[in-house]
Design a protein around this motif. Structure first.
Motif, PDB file in Angstrom:
ATOM      1  N   ALA A  44       0.895  -1.105   0.232  1.00  0.00           N
ATOM      2  CA  ALA A  44      -0.096  -0.169  -0.202  1.00  0.00           C
ATOM      3  C   ALA A  44       0.671   1.460   0.439  1.00  0.00           C
ATOM      4  N   ALA A  45       0.294   2.313  -0.864  1.00  0.00           N
ATOM      5  CA  ALA A  45       1.405   3.604  -0.922  1.00  0.00           C
ATOM      6  C   ALA A  45       0.385   4.380  -0.113  1.00  0.00           C
ATOM      7  N   VAL A  46      -1.207   4.260   0.392  1.00  0.00           N
ATOM      8  CA  VAL A  46      -1.070   5.372   1.037  1.00  0.00           C
ATOM      9  C   VAL A  46      -1.856   4.206   1.580  1.00  0.00           C
ATOM     10  N   VAL A  47      -2.390   4.963   3.397  1.00  0.00           N
ATOM     11  CA  VAL A  47      -3.090   4.003   4.804  1.00  0.00           C
ATOM     12  C   VAL A  47      -4.192   5.492   4.790  1.00  0.00           C
ATOM     13  N   HIS A  48      -6.168   4.757   4.239  1.00  0.00           N
ATOM     14  CA  HIS A  48      -6.970   5.852   4.767  1.00  0.00           C
ATOM     15  C   HIS A  48      -7.313   5.523   6.304  1.00  0.00           C
TER      16      HIS A  48
END
Length: 293
Positions: A44-48
């Motif tokens: 994952a490049a982004v964590v929400h």
């Protein structure tokens, strides 16, 4: 093959999934940060990120909890893109006897209070919901005026808004806000597929939503529940980025709970790579999205 790599976002805990539905749902700041770091290691490049009351497991908007999660992530990983939610605070439940009076469980609050943590913590990205819609027996309310007030704070914080789109009306609202200068275009968009009374999780709907985007827009899509992995494939095939996570779906296959957020990320990575794609690193995603340090 796409000309650019695919950005994968992991939504690690969310607002609606309950701890009793999944024993591994991250609740405490330590658990949420650990899940985020594991998801990043899986691709994952982004964590929400949402936060939870550590004692009850219920949704929270406590700035101290957000700060704790961010500090724990940044102590180990300075690259992963952090995307904080601004969704909580928009739910209305009408009372039985007088529908204009809020019943217990209503979360409506001043728009500025919903983005207070964004101004205080200045993450890389934050979500901005455009939907006003039925949600079970409740109503989610995001009026143009309230979205405008939230967008002003997000801009003041220097944070890139991720426009969460649940139906076509949300897109037209966002396009009007871009036209009026409230939002910067062409925008970062995410289509939410499979929520009842919103976008259906079908290829036809996804392509229709894509057709409404302004030129040059960055976009992703994700599916709720059993639609999670089919939408990973459909979004990639349509040229978009992807998202998975326990916020959206708790199963790795029919009736089998996912071991973790990282397991969902690995499955999504396998799908993208099996189609001939390649995931973007966090640094590559930053470059694609024009994010500065």
């Amino acid at each position: 093959m796409h000309s650019r790599k695919t950005i994968l976002t992991c939504a690690v805990t969310g607002n609606l999934t309950k701890p009793e539905q999944h024993p591994g749902l991250p609740v405490t700041p330590e658990q949420i940060a650990t899940a985020s770091l594991d998801a990043a290691r899986a691709g994952a490049a982004v964590v929400h990120i949402h936060v939870r009351d550590p004692k009850t497991g219920r949704p929270s908007m406590d700035i101290g909890l957000y700060r704790d999660v961010i500090e724990r992530i940044r102590a180990e990983n300075t690259d992963v893109i952090i995307n904080l939610t601004t969704g909580p605070g928009g739910r209305f439940i009408p009372s039985e006897d007088d529908p204009k009076v809020a019943a217990p469980g209503t979360t409506l609050m001043r728009p500025e209070d919903r983005v207070e943590h964004i101004l205080a913590l200045r993450p890389d990205i934050c979500s901005l919901d455009l939907n006003t819609m039925n949600s079970g027996g409740d109503v989610v309310i995001n009026t143009p005026k309230n979205v405008t007030r939230m967008a002003a704070v997000i801009r003041e914080a220097g944070v890139k808004p991720e426009l969460e789109i649940f139906d076509s009306g949300d897109m037209h609202l966002a396009l009007d806000l871009i036209k009026s200068g409230v939002l910067d275009g062409p925008g970062l968009w995410t289509f939410v597929m499979g929520v009842k009374y919103g976008f259906s999780a079908s290829p036809e709907t996804l392509l229709y939503a894509r057709s409404l985007l302004p030129a040059g827009a960055q976009w992703a899509a994700f599916g709720i529940g059993r639609f999670e992995f089919p939408i990973v494939a459909q979004a990639w095939l349509a040229g978009g980025h992807v998202r998975v996570g326990l916020e959206d779906n708790i199963y790795i296959s029919k009736g089998v709970l996912a071991e973790s957020n990282a397991a969902l990320v690995k499955r999504a990575r396998d799908i993208v790579e099996s189609l001939g794609g390649e995931l973007a690193s966090a640094q590559e995603a930053r470059e694609q999205l024009g994010l500065t340090r």
